[in-house]
Scaffold this motif. Structure first.
Motif, PDB file in Angstrom:
ATOM      1  N   TYR A 145     -17.610  24.513  30.896  1.00  0.00           N
ATOM      2  CA  TYR A 145     -19.010  24.291  30.066  1.00  0.00           C
ATOM      3  C   TYR A 145     -18.723  22.635  29.924  1.00  0.00           C
ATOM      4  N   VAL A 146     -17.881  22.358  29.135  1.00  0.00           N
ATOM      5  CA  VAL A 146     -18.000  21.064  28.735  1.00  0.00           C
ATOM      6  C   VAL A 146     -18.227  19.869  29.970  1.00  0.00           C
ATOM      7  N   LEU A 147     -17.989  20.064  31.259  1.00  0.00           N
ATOM      8  CA  LEU A 147     -18.201  19.264  32.296  1.00  0.00           C
ATOM      9  C   LEU A 147     -19.287  19.448  32.970  1.00  0.00           C
ATOM     10  N   ARG A 148     -19.939  20.583  32.750  1.00  0.00           N
ATOM     11  CA  ARG A 148     -21.409  20.872  33.518  1.00  0.00           C
ATOM     12  C   ARG A 148     -22.417  20.028  33.699  1.00  0.00           C
ATOM     13  N   PRO A 149     -22.708  18.966  32.674  1.00  0.00           N
ATOM     14  CA  PRO A 149     -23.660  17.773  32.830  1.00  0.00           C
ATOM     15  C   PRO A 149     -22.941  17.101  33.709  1.00  0.00           C
ATOM     16  N   VAL A 150     -21.743  16.710  34.053  1.00  0.00           N
ATOM     17  CA  VAL A 150     -21.428  15.890  35.071  1.00  0.00           C
ATOM     18  C   VAL A 150     -21.604  16.648  36.494  1.00  0.00           C
ATOM     19  N   TYR A 151     -21.578  17.859  36.624  1.00  0.00           N
ATOM     20  CA  TYR A 151     -22.199  18.624  38.097  1.00  0.00           C
ATOM     21  C   TYR A 151     -23.636  18.348  38.085  1.00  0.00           C
ATOM     22  N   TYR A 152     -24.254  18.342  36.896  1.00  0.00           N
ATOM     23  CA  TYR A 152     -25.773  18.120  37.176  1.00  0.00           C
ATOM     24  C   TYR A 152     -25.982  16.707  37.342  1.00  0.00           C
ATOM     25  N   THR A 190     -21.972  15.029  27.936  1.00  0.00           N
ATOM     26  CA  THR A 190     -20.765  15.307  28.388  1.00  0.00           C
ATOM     27  C   THR A 190     -19.707  14.833  27.283  1.00  0.00           C
ATOM     28  N   TYR A 191     -19.744  13.661  26.638  1.00  0.00           N
ATOM     29  CA  TYR A 191     -18.876  13.111  25.682  1.00  0.00           C
ATOM     30  C   TYR A 191     -18.945  13.748  24.466  1.00  0.00           C
ATOM     31  N   ARG A 192     -20.467  14.207  24.147  1.00  0.00           N
ATOM     32  CA  ARG A 192     -20.757  15.044  22.955  1.00  0.00           C
ATOM     33  C   ARG A 192     -19.744  16.201  22.942  1.00  0.00           C
ATOM     34  N   ARG A 193     -19.867  16.897  23.951  1.00  0.00           N
ATOM     35  CA  ARG A 193     -18.956  18.172  23.983  1.00  0.00           C
ATOM     36  C   ARG A 193     -17.261  17.746  24.161  1.00  0.00           C
ATOM     37  N   LEU A 194     -17.146  16.713  24.477  1.00  0.00           N
ATOM     38  CA  LEU A 194     -15.582  16.560  24.519  1.00  0.00           C
ATOM     39  C   LEU A 194     -15.047  15.781  23.344  1.00  0.00           C
ATOM     40  N   LEU A 195     -15.918  15.032  22.679  1.00  0.00           N
ATOM     41  CA  LEU A 195     -15.126  14.542  21.689  1.00  0.00           C
ATOM     42  C   LEU A 195     -15.251  15.282  20.257  1.00  0.00           C
ATOM     43  N   GLY A 227     -27.557   1.421  27.921  1.00  0.00           N
ATOM     44  CA  GLY A 227     -26.875   2.773  28.270  1.00  0.00           C
ATOM     45  C   GLY A 227     -25.423   2.654  28.641  1.00  0.00           C
ATOM     46  N   CYS A 228     -25.215   1.473  29.465  1.00  0.00           N
ATOM     47  CA  CYS A 228     -23.674   1.270  29.900  1.00  0.00           C
ATOM     48  C   CYS A 228     -22.913   1.019  28.728  1.00  0.00           C
ATOM     49  N   THR A 229     -23.423   0.019  27.693  1.00  0.00           N
ATOM     50  CA  THR A 229     -22.628  -0.327  26.363  1.00  0.00           C
ATOM     51  C   THR A 229     -22.192   0.958  25.755  1.00  0.00           C
ATOM     52  N   LEU A 230     -23.124   1.680  25.688  1.00  0.00           N
ATOM     53  CA  LEU A 230     -22.936   3.205  24.816  1.00  0.00           C
ATOM     54  C   LEU A 230     -21.871   3.865  25.558  1.00  0.00           C
ATOM     55  N   LEU A 231     -21.936   4.065  26.979  1.00  0.00           N
ATOM     56  CA  LEU A 231     -20.962   4.852  27.680  1.00  0.00           C
ATOM     57  C   LEU A 231     -19.698   4.322  27.595  1.00  0.00           C
ATOM     58  N   VAL A 232     -19.650   2.968  27.755  1.00  0.00           N
ATOM     59  CA  VAL A 232     -18.197   2.268  27.827  1.00  0.00           C
ATOM     60  C   VAL A 232     -17.434   2.673  26.354  1.00  0.00           C
ATOM     61  N   LEU A 233     -18.243   2.534  25.293  1.00  0.00           N
ATOM     62  CA  LEU A 233     -17.586   2.842  23.869  1.00  0.00           C
ATOM     63  C   LEU A 233     -17.231   4.307  24.011  1.00  0.00           C
ATOM     64  N   LEU A 234     -18.096   5.080  24.371  1.00  0.00           N
ATOM     65  CA  LEU A 234     -17.944   6.592  24.370  1.00  0.00           C
ATOM     66  C   LEU A 234     -16.405   6.728  25.102  1.00  0.00           C
ATOM     67  N   ALA A 235     -16.387   6.080  26.329  1.00  0.00           N
ATOM     68  CA  ALA A 235     -15.235   6.383  27.370  1.00  0.00           C
ATOM     69  C   ALA A 235     -13.815   5.772  26.609  1.00  0.00           C
ATOM     70  N   ILE A 236     -14.060   4.744  25.838  1.00  0.00           N
ATOM     71  CA  ILE A 236     -12.798   4.171  25.216  1.00  0.00           C
ATOM     72  C   ILE A 236     -12.371   4.893  24.136  1.00  0.00           C
ATOM     73  N   LEU A 237     -13.354   5.311  23.336  1.00  0.00           N
ATOM     74  CA  LEU A 237     -13.268   6.424  22.103  1.00  0.00           C
ATOM     75  C   LEU A 237     -12.629   7.750  22.754  1.00  0.00           C
ATOM     76  N   HIS A 238     -13.115   8.290  23.813  1.00  0.00           N
ATOM     77  CA  HIS A 238     -12.545   9.413  24.513  1.00  0.00           C
ATOM     78  C   HIS A 238     -10.746   9.232  24.971  1.00  0.00           C
ATOM     79  N   ILE A 239     -10.705   8.322  25.778  1.00  0.00           N
ATOM     80  CA  ILE A 239      -9.329   7.871  26.139  1.00  0.00           C
ATOM     81  C   ILE A 239      -8.372   7.573  24.897  1.00  0.00           C
ATOM     82  N   THR A 240      -8.836   7.020  23.791  1.00  0.00           N
ATOM     83  CA  THR A 240      -8.218   6.833  22.484  1.00  0.00           C
ATOM     84  C   THR A 240      -7.905   8.162  22.106  1.00  0.00           C
ATOM     85  N   HIS A 241      -8.816   9.156  21.948  1.00  0.00           N
ATOM     86  CA  HIS A 241      -8.614  10.479  21.437  1.00  0.00           C
ATOM     87  C   HIS A 241      -7.620  11.257  22.148  1.00  0.00           C
TER      88      HIS A 241
END
Length: 268
Positions: A34-41, A81-86, A127-141
């Motif tokens: 479920y958490v990765l379904r948005p990536v499939y879309y 997707t990051y909203r579901r992962l974090l 948009g890319c700035t937002l996603l990069v911040l979320l990616a860094i936050l997710h890897i840190t998590h």
């Protein structure tokens, strides 16, 4: 064929990169969590945009609006997707970031760059700035938490790698394209500069899609490969053809020799 034509062919070929992760995800769509379904879309819509891009070039001679649309698809679905992962405590900040991006995207399409005039450098940067911040936050998590599996065994880790590989550098390409198309160069010079600037963008896109395809390969297929074969092609229905002699089938039983019996002894 000139070098410019070869470069254009390479760029057009790399534009088809979303088809690879979509194919990997399609045959595993029933097992994508479920958490990765948005990536499939996301990869599915990117595949549709690829064919729409080809149609727009030949029919309308204008594919700028697809840049605006692709950025919206990228940011909204991956942010979901990051909203579901974090953890849940980050949901409010993610929603606020998406609304801020939406406001910039509308301004960019209506007033700043124009939906059919120029590439969306402002909304892409936001948009890319937002996603990069979320990616860094997710890897840190995921690195700070205790996991039984290493990072290379976690599909979500490859999602963040894909985001960092593409979004951290695509902003430069969008800004460079926006500058080139507003410098007043000749048409030939503008086209050549466009191809030079777009090449790194396409390589980054292919890298991103390759990492997403790798991520989808962690999940099992919808059906086993042997079950996916037609019934007539399945090996369980194959039979050994009998040997024939003068048009007559020789059964396996006929070929077996009976054991020789000992001759009966005559009475004395």
């Amino acid at each position: 064929m000139s070098n410019w034509s070869e470069l254009n062919i390479i760029n057009r070929t790399l534009e088809a990169a979303p088809l690879i992760p979509f194919a990997c995800a399609w045959v595993r769509r029933h097992h994508i969590p479920y958490v990765l379904r948005p990536v499939y879309y996301f990869v599915g819509i990117k595949s549709v945009l690829y064919f729409l891009n080809i149609l727009s070039r030949f029919a309308f001679r204008n594919d700028v609006y697809l840049y605006h649309l692709a950025t919206v698809v990228l940011v909204v679905l991956l942010a979901q997707t990051y909203r579901r992962l974090l953890p849940e405590r980050f949901n409010k900040h993610i929603i606020l970031g998406v609304w801020a991006f939406a406001a910039v995207a509308v301004l960019d399409a209506v007033w700043l760059d124009g939906l059919f005039k120029d590439v969306n450098a402002y909304s892409q940067a936001t948009g890319c700035t937002l996603l990069v911040l979320l990616a860094i936050l997710h890897i840190t998590h995921i690195t700070s938490a205790v996991h039984e599996q290493p990072l290379e065994k976690q599909p979500e880790f490859f999602l963040s790698l894909a985001v960092l590989a593409y979004c951290s550098c695509s902003v430069v390409s969008y800004l460079a394209l926006s500058i080139v198309y507003n410098m007043g160069y000749s048409t030939t010079t503008t086209i050549r500069l466009d191809r030079i600037i777009t090449s790194p963008e396409m390589v980054l896109l292919a890298t991103q899609m390759g990492l997403l395809a790798w991520m989808f390969c962690f999940f099992p297929l919808n059906v086993a490969p042997t079950q996916a074969l037609p019934r007539w092609l399945h090996y369980s229905h194959w039979h050994l053809r009998p040997f024939r002699l003068l048009g007559q089938a020789l059964s396996s039983k006929a070929g077996k020799l009976k054991p020789r019996q000992a001759p009966a002894r005559l009475p004395h």
